[in-house]
Write a protein that holds these residues in place. Structure first.
Motif, PDB file in Angstrom:
ATOM      1  N   MET A 198       0.827  -1.195   0.000  1.00 29.78           N
ATOM      2  CA  MET A 198       0.000   0.000   0.000  1.00 29.78           C
ATOM      3  C   MET A 198       0.873   1.262   0.000  1.00 29.78           C
ATOM      4  O   MET A 198       0.588   2.202  -0.707  1.00 29.78           O
ATOM      5  CB  MET A 198      -0.918  -0.040   1.229  1.00 29.78           C
ATOM      6  N   LYS A 199       1.929   1.257   0.792  1.00 26.49           N
ATOM      7  CA  LYS A 199       2.805   2.417   0.864  1.00 26.49           C
ATOM      8  C   LYS A 199       3.497   2.640  -0.485  1.00 26.49           C
ATOM      9  O   LYS A 199       3.640   3.775  -0.923  1.00 26.49           O
ATOM     10  CB  LYS A 199       3.832   2.214   1.973  1.00 26.49           C
ATOM     11  N   LYS A 200       3.893   1.549  -1.131  1.00 25.24           N
ATOM     12  CA  LYS A 200       4.567   1.666  -2.420  1.00 25.24           C
ATOM     13  C   LYS A 200       3.624   2.270  -3.458  1.00 25.24           C
ATOM     14  O   LYS A 200       4.027   3.121  -4.249  1.00 25.24           O
ATOM     15  CB  LYS A 200       5.050   0.290  -2.874  1.00 25.24           C
ATOM     16  N   MET A 201       2.369   1.859  -3.444  1.00 29.57           N
ATOM     17  CA  MET A 201       1.390   2.390  -4.388  1.00 29.57           C
ATOM     18  C   MET A 201       1.157   3.874  -4.148  1.00 29.57           C
ATOM     19  O   MET A 201       1.049   4.654  -5.092  1.00 29.57           O
ATOM     20  CB  MET A 201       0.070   1.628  -4.273  1.00 29.57           C
ATOM     21  N   THR A 202       1.113   4.292  -2.898  1.00 25.54           N
ATOM     22  CA  THR A 202       0.923   5.706  -2.572  1.00 25.54           C
ATOM     23  C   THR A 202       2.086   6.540  -3.100  1.00 25.54           C
ATOM     24  O   THR A 202       1.884   7.603  -3.685  1.00 25.54           O
ATOM     25  CB  THR A 202       0.789   5.891  -1.050  1.00 25.54           C
ATOM     26  N   VAL A 203       3.295   6.055  -2.911  1.00 20.12           N
ATOM     27  CA  VAL A 203       4.480   6.767  -3.386  1.00 20.12           C
ATOM     28  C   VAL A 203       4.458   6.867  -4.909  1.00 20.12           C
ATOM     29  O   VAL A 203       4.756   7.926  -5.476  1.00 20.12           O
ATOM     30  CB  VAL A 203       5.769   6.074  -2.891  1.00 20.12           C
ATOM     31  N   ILE A 204       4.077   5.800  -5.570  1.00 24.00           N
ATOM     32  CA  ILE A 204       4.012   5.805  -7.033  1.00 24.00           C
ATOM     33  C   ILE A 204       2.971   6.816  -7.516  1.00 24.00           C
ATOM     34  O   ILE A 204       3.221   7.580  -8.457  1.00 24.00           O
ATOM     35  CB  ILE A 204       3.708   4.392  -7.568  1.00 24.00           C
ATOM     36  N   LEU A 205       1.813   6.851  -6.871  1.00 24.15           N
ATOM     37  CA  LEU A 205       0.772   7.797  -7.270  1.00 24.15           C
ATOM     38  C   LEU A 205       1.203   9.243  -7.038  1.00 24.15           C
ATOM     39  O   LEU A 205       0.943  10.121  -7.869  1.00 24.15           O
ATOM     40  CB  LEU A 205      -0.522   7.497  -6.513  1.00 24.15           C
ATOM     41  N   ILE A 206       1.849   9.511  -5.910  1.00 27.15           N
ATOM     42  CA  ILE A 206       2.311  10.873  -5.622  1.00 27.15           C
ATOM     43  C   ILE A 206       3.370  11.307  -6.626  1.00 27.15           C
ATOM     44  O   ILE A 206       3.340  12.425  -7.141  1.00 27.15           O
ATOM     45  CB  ILE A 206       2.824  10.982  -4.175  1.00 27.15           C
ATOM     46  N   CYS A 207       4.300  10.416  -6.919  1.00 29.19           N
ATOM     47  CA  CYS A 207       5.348  10.742  -7.905  1.00 29.19           C
ATOM     48  C   CYS A 207       4.737  10.962  -9.287  1.00 29.19           C
ATOM     49  O   CYS A 207       5.136  11.876 -10.006  1.00 29.19           O
ATOM     50  CB  CYS A 207       6.395   9.644  -7.956  1.00 29.19           C
ATOM     51  N   GLY A 208       3.779  10.145  -9.655  1.00 32.28           N
ATOM     52  CA  GLY A 208       3.124  10.302 -10.947  1.00 32.28           C
ATOM     53  C   GLY A 208       2.379  11.619 -11.048  1.00 32.28           C
ATOM     54  O   GLY A 208       2.444  12.318 -12.062  1.00 32.28           O
ATOM     55  N   ALA A 209       1.662  11.981  -9.991  1.00 33.43           N
ATOM     56  CA  ALA A 209       0.937  13.251  -9.986  1.00 33.43           C
ATOM     57  C   ALA A 209       1.895  14.431 -10.030  1.00 33.43           C
ATOM     58  O   ALA A 209       1.641  15.429 -10.715  1.00 33.43           O
ATOM     59  CB  ALA A 209       0.052  13.341  -8.749  1.00 33.43           C
ATOM     60  N   THR A 210       3.009  14.317  -9.338  1.00 32.42           N
ATOM     61  CA  THR A 210       4.001  15.388  -9.345  1.00 32.42           C
ATOM     62  C   THR A 210       4.566  15.588 -10.742  1.00 32.42           C
ATOM     63  O   THR A 210       4.693  16.715 -11.219  1.00 32.42           O
ATOM     64  CB  THR A 210       5.138  15.071  -8.357  1.00 32.42           C
ATOM     65  N   LEU A 211       4.907  14.499 -11.403  1.00 30.86           N
ATOM     66  CA  LEU A 211       5.447  14.607 -12.756  1.00 30.86           C
ATOM     67  C   LEU A 211       4.405  15.118 -13.742  1.00 30.86           C
ATOM     68  O   LEU A 211       4.715  15.886 -14.647  1.00 30.86           O
ATOM     69  CB  LEU A 211       5.986  13.247 -13.218  1.00 30.86           C
ATOM     70  N   ALA A 212       3.170  14.708 -13.573  1.00 32.53           N
ATOM     71  CA  ALA A 212       2.111  15.137 -14.487  1.00 32.53           C
ATOM     72  C   ALA A 212       1.784  16.613 -14.327  1.00 32.53           C
ATOM     73  O   ALA A 212       1.450  17.291 -15.296  1.00 32.53           O
ATOM     74  CB  ALA A 212       0.867  14.296 -14.254  1.00 32.53           C
TER      75      ALA A 212
END
Length: 58
Positions: A1-15
């Motif tokens: 779950m923590k890994k998915m949250t980090v991936i989503l935050i990084c993706g939103a930041t890049l987008a």
């Protein structure tokens, strides 16, 4: 779950990193985002320091 949250935050930041048509728009949206994200923790820390008497304004 923590890994998915980090991936989503990084993706939103890049987008959302370079949203805007020109430099002024990007600066404005960046400043607004920083104020929204940093405002709440700043208010909490400021209230904690002000409430303890650690910081006194004359």
């Amino acid at each position: 779950m923590k890994k998915m949250t980090v991936i989503l935050i990084c993706g939103a930041t890049l987008a959302l990193a370079a949203c805007g048509e020109n430099t002024a728009t990007r600066a404005t949206t960046g400043a607004a985002t920083g104020a929204v994200v940093g405002g709440a923790p700043g208010a909490v820390v400021g209230a904690a320091l002000g409430g303890t008497g650690a910081v006194q304004v004359e």
